[in-house]
Each structure stands twice: as structure tokens, then as C-alpha cells.
Design a protein around this motif. Structure first.
Motif, PDB file in Angstrom:
ATOM      1  N   GLN A 259     136.845   6.731  30.229  1.00 20.18           N
ATOM      2  CA  GLN A 259     136.553   8.099  30.665  1.00 20.18           C
ATOM      3  C   GLN A 259     136.950   8.343  32.113  1.00 20.18           C
ATOM      4  OE1 GLN A 259     135.635   8.806  26.952  1.00 20.18           O
ATOM      5  NE2 GLN A 259     135.537  10.465  28.428  1.00 20.18           N
ATOM      6  N   LYS A 260     137.821   7.512  32.663  1.00 21.36           N
ATOM      7  CA  LYS A 260     138.335   7.726  34.009  1.00 21.36           C
ATOM      8  C   LYS A 260     139.489   8.727  33.965  1.00 21.36           C
ATOM      9  CE  LYS A 260     137.323   3.071  35.786  1.00 21.36           C
ATOM     10  NZ  LYS A 260     137.929   1.846  36.378  1.00 21.36           N
ATOM     11  N   THR A 261     139.487   9.646  34.902  1.00 16.20           N
ATOM     12  CA  THR A 261     140.613  10.570  35.036  1.00 16.20           C
ATOM     13  C   THR A 261     141.731   9.882  35.823  1.00 16.20           C
ATOM     14  OG1 THR A 261     139.956  11.553  37.149  1.00 16.20           O
ATOM     15  CG2 THR A 261     138.945  12.464  35.148  1.00 16.20           C
ATOM     16  N   ALA A 289     130.686   7.770  29.977  1.00 17.54           N
ATOM     17  CA  ALA A 289     131.135   8.126  31.326  1.00 17.54           C
ATOM     18  C   ALA A 289     130.075   7.753  32.357  1.00 17.54           C
ATOM     19  CB  ALA A 289     131.445   9.619  31.404  1.00 17.54           C
ATOM     20  N   GLY A 290     128.819   7.998  32.039  1.00 15.32           N
ATOM     21  CA  GLY A 290     127.743   7.626  32.957  1.00 15.32           C
ATOM     22  C   GLY A 290     127.692   6.126  33.185  1.00 15.32           C
ATOM     23  N   ALA A 291     127.827   5.369  32.108  1.00 20.65           N
ATOM     24  CA  ALA A 291     127.801   3.907  32.225  1.00 20.65           C
ATOM     25  C   ALA A 291     128.977   3.388  33.037  1.00 20.65           C
ATOM     26  CB  ALA A 291     127.803   3.283  30.830  1.00 20.65           C
ATOM     27  N   MET A 292     130.161   3.968  32.814  1.00 18.37           N
ATOM     28  CA  MET A 292     131.349   3.509  33.530  1.00 18.37           C
ATOM     29  C   MET A 292     131.295   3.892  35.010  1.00 18.37           C
ATOM     30  SD  MET A 292     133.135   1.715  31.493  1.00 18.37           S
ATOM     31  CE  MET A 292     131.514   1.151  30.917  1.00 18.37           C
ATOM     32  N   ALA A 293     130.767   5.079  35.313  1.00 18.81           N
ATOM     33  CA  ALA A 293     130.620   5.478  36.711  1.00 18.81           C
ATOM     34  C   ALA A 293     129.648   4.545  37.426  1.00 18.81           C
ATOM     35  CB  ALA A 293     130.132   6.926  36.796  1.00 18.81           C
ATOM     36  N   ASN A 294     128.565   4.191  36.750  1.00 16.63           N
ATOM     37  CA  ASN A 294     127.612   3.250  37.328  1.00 16.63           C
ATOM     38  C   ASN A 294     128.260   1.884  37.539  1.00 16.63           C
ATOM     39  OD1 ASN A 294     124.833   2.299  38.028  1.00 16.63           O
ATOM     40  ND2 ASN A 294     125.208   1.006  36.239  1.00 16.63           N
ATOM     41  N   ALA A 295     129.094   1.466  36.594  1.00 11.47           N
ATOM     42  CA  ALA A 295     129.749   0.162  36.704  1.00 11.47           C
ATOM     43  C   ALA A 295     130.647   0.099  37.936  1.00 11.47           C
ATOM     44  CB  ALA A 295     130.564  -0.133  35.437  1.00 11.47           C
ATOM     45  N   THR A 296     131.364   1.192  38.231  1.00 12.09           N
ATOM     46  CA  THR A 296     132.242   1.168  39.410  1.00 12.09           C
ATOM     47  C   THR A 296     131.456   1.091  40.704  1.00 12.09           C
ATOM     48  OG1 THR A 296     132.356   3.598  39.526  1.00 12.09           O
ATOM     49  CG2 THR A 296     134.049   2.473  38.201  1.00 12.09           C
ATOM     50  N   LEU A 297     130.298   1.741  40.741  1.00  5.51           N
ATOM     51  CA  LEU A 297     129.445   1.635  41.913  1.00  5.51           C
ATOM     52  C   LEU A 297     128.896   0.217  42.058  1.00  5.51           C
ATOM     53  CD1 LEU A 297     127.436   4.982  41.707  1.00  5.51           C
ATOM     54  CD2 LEU A 297     129.186   4.392  43.394  1.00  5.51           C
ATOM     55  N   THR A 298     128.497  -0.347  40.932  1.00  6.80           N
ATOM     56  CA  THR A 298     127.937  -1.700  40.934  1.00  6.80           C
ATOM     57  C   THR A 298     128.963  -2.730  41.420  1.00  6.80           C
ATOM     58  OG1 THR A 298     126.453  -1.151  39.108  1.00  6.80           O
ATOM     59  CG2 THR A 298     126.902  -3.492  39.487  1.00  6.80           C
TER      60      THR A 298
END
Length: 302
Positions: A259-261, A289-298
Motif C-alpha cells: 500500500q505504498k505510493t 496500510a496502517g500496519a505497513m505505515a507502523n512498520a516503517t516507523l518501527t
């Protein structure tokens, strides 16, 4: 109203995909701001279907329940308003609302959906989502065995006819111009007694959004109970494009399997990214998308 101006993630769009993203993030203790203007594309649709545990529920009720559940996570806030612009900053992004308020985030999730462009047919917009419908999986069962029109042409019309044929044997294709079917397709349509009419529709006669008849350009009238229609659309928000996000040839925001643009730090989900326009798909892609956004922050913080 948001209590502060700085968040881990801003979600633009607070319908099904946006709320689903927010739940995944809230459960990961991320500070989240959802900005939503309250105009979901299915606001006229009386019931949502093909979504397990919610089959037949009113869409607004699903959204209200989802919002109440999401806001139980105290790191998630909801802002009632319209996001009108966004800029890239050294630390992430700044989003400005219609009232001039600015909010900052490390990452963005775009869940703004699409805006359907109604054709210039009297009665069409009043019936849209009620008896003029877009998806056999979402609405077809409710109109089974009924007189059904398909307002489309060529491959799209043929594909819809193949799906709807399992639901009713009373199908009429209205191509609004010269029919664009090859010999093999016409043979199959004839085999299933599917009539093809190339005249344009002038008026849809209806009662409270329920089709009674369609009146053609020559004044002739066809009795229908429902009609599938493929309409043009545009992105509901121009913020992702102004930030550089690419669109597909079909006009959807281009995303990868995560879900990355095409712009680092921006994720997108729901109807703005996929032709699979359903509540179930919006919820699924939003959660991911929420899980993947959190993963990039982590990954950056750990």
C-alpha cells in the motif's frame, strides 16, 4: 477537534479504509489524526452487502460503529473538516485544512476515495447507489430475477452481462451508441437472450430512487427494476497528486503490495487505489496500510 498539531501519522479520509488504518495504528500506540469531511461515495446506498458480519447493514451505521471503536484508542483523534493541501517537510508532511489549521505528521495515509461523475441523464443521480448500481457482488442478489439493464458498452458490458446472467434472465444492455461487441461476444449475448439497444438514455423514471422505466432518445420506454452503470470518476482529493503520487492509467493512486505510493512516506488505501469498490476491500486495504505505515516507523526507531 485535534488537541495538538504533531502526530506520527495523519490519515486523510475517515470512512471505512481510513478508520481501519486508524485502528491498526491505535493498537500500536501511534499518535494518529484522522481528517474527514463526511462525504463517503456510498452515502445514498441503503444497505451494504457482501461484508461478513455486516451483511445488510446501513453503510452509515457501519461507519459510526467503526468510528466509536477506533476513538476508544486514546492516541487516535478525529478532525471534522476538509484537508485542502499538503506539503513535504524535513520531518514528514504538513496538512492544511479548509479553515487554515495546520497539522504535522511523519507519515501520511490517503484514504480519500473517489468521486463519481454523474452522466447528464435526468434521474440518474437520484437513483445512484439505490437501483442504479455498480457491482453485482455488492447489490446483485437483491435484484435477482428482476428486469435488469446494463448501461455500458464493449468489454465492460460483456463482463457485467456474464456475471448478472447468473442472477437474472431478464437483461438488456444499453450501449448509448454503436455496440462494440465482436462476433463471438454477440453470439453469446444472443444465446442468453440478452437484448442490445444502442440508443442513448434520456430519462430515468423513478420513485424515491427506485427505477420504474428508462426513456430512450426516440421516446420509447423500457421497464426496468435495476440498472448497472459504469460511470467516470475522479480522485476525491488532489493532495496525493500535488505531493507527487503517481496514478495508474485507470486513474487510481498507484500503490505496491504494501500500500505504498510512489512517494516515500505516503500510503494509500480503499477506493482511491482499486477498482474493487466495496466496504470489505476498503477495510482490508486500510488495515494493511496502517500496519505497513507502523512498520516503517518501527524500522526507523528500533
Amino acid at each position: 477537534m485535534a488537541d495538538n498539531k504533531n502526530f506520527d501519522i495523519i490519515i486523510i479520509g475517515g470512512s471505512y479504509s481510513g478508520l481501519s488504518s486508524a485502528m491498526a495504528l491505535g493498537r500500536s500506540m501511534r499518535s494518529v489524526l484522522i481528517i474527514d469531511s463526511g462525504l463517503p461515495c456510498n452515502r445514498q446506498t441503503p444497505h451494504s452487502h457482501n461484508f461478513i458480519t455486516q451483511d445488510g447493514q446501513k453503510p452509515s451505521i457501519i461507519a459510526e460503529n467503526a468510528k466509536a471503536q477506533v476513538l476508544k484508542y486514546n492516541t487516535v483523534q478525529f478532525y471534522d473538516g476538509l484537508a485542502i493541501s499538503g506539503v513535504k517537510t524535513a520531518n514528514g508532511f504538513t496538512i492544511t485544512t479548509q479553515t487554515g489549521e495546520e497539522f504535522n505528521a511523519k507519515k501520511l495515509i490517503v484514504a480519500t476515495g473517489v468521486k463519481d461523475i454523474m452522466p447528464d441523464i435526468q434521474g440518474f443521480s437520484e437513483c445512484w447507489g439505490i437501483s442504479v448500481i455498480h457491482c453485482p457482488y455488492c447489490h446483485g442478489y437483491e435484484f435477482r430475477n428482476q428486469k435488469t439493464g446494463i448501461m455500458a458498452n464493449g468489454e465492460r458490458a460483456f463482463h457485467l452481462a456474464s456475471l448478472v446472467n447468473n442472477l437474472t434472465d431478464k437483461i438488456t444492455i444499453l450501449t448509448s451508441g454503436t455496440a462494440e461487441f465482436n462476433t463471438e461476444q454477440m453470439a453469446k449475448l444472443n444465446k442468453h437472450n440478452i437484448q442490445v439497444i444502442d440508443q442513448k438514455i434520456r430519462v430515468i423514471e423513478h420513485k424515491d430512487g427506485i427505477i420504474q422505466n428508462v426513456i430512450l432518445k426516440d421516446g420509447s420506454k423500457i421497464s426496468l427494476d435495476a440498472m448497472y452503470a459504469s460511470v467516470a470518476f475522479q480522485q476525491h482529493s488532489d493532495i496525493p497528486m500535488n505531493l507527487g503520487c503517481e496514478l495508474t492509467e485507470q486513474g487510481y493512486i498507484k500503490v505496491d503490495n504494501f500500500q505504498k505510493t510512489t512517494i516515500e512516506g505516503i500510503f494509500a488505501c480503499g477506493d482511491s487505489t482499486s477498482m474493487m469498490r466495496s466496504v470489505a476491500n476498503a477495510v482490508a486495504t486500510g488495515n494493511f496500510a496502517g500496519a505497513m505505515a507502523n512498520a516503517t516507523l518501527t524500522e526507523k526507531e528500533f
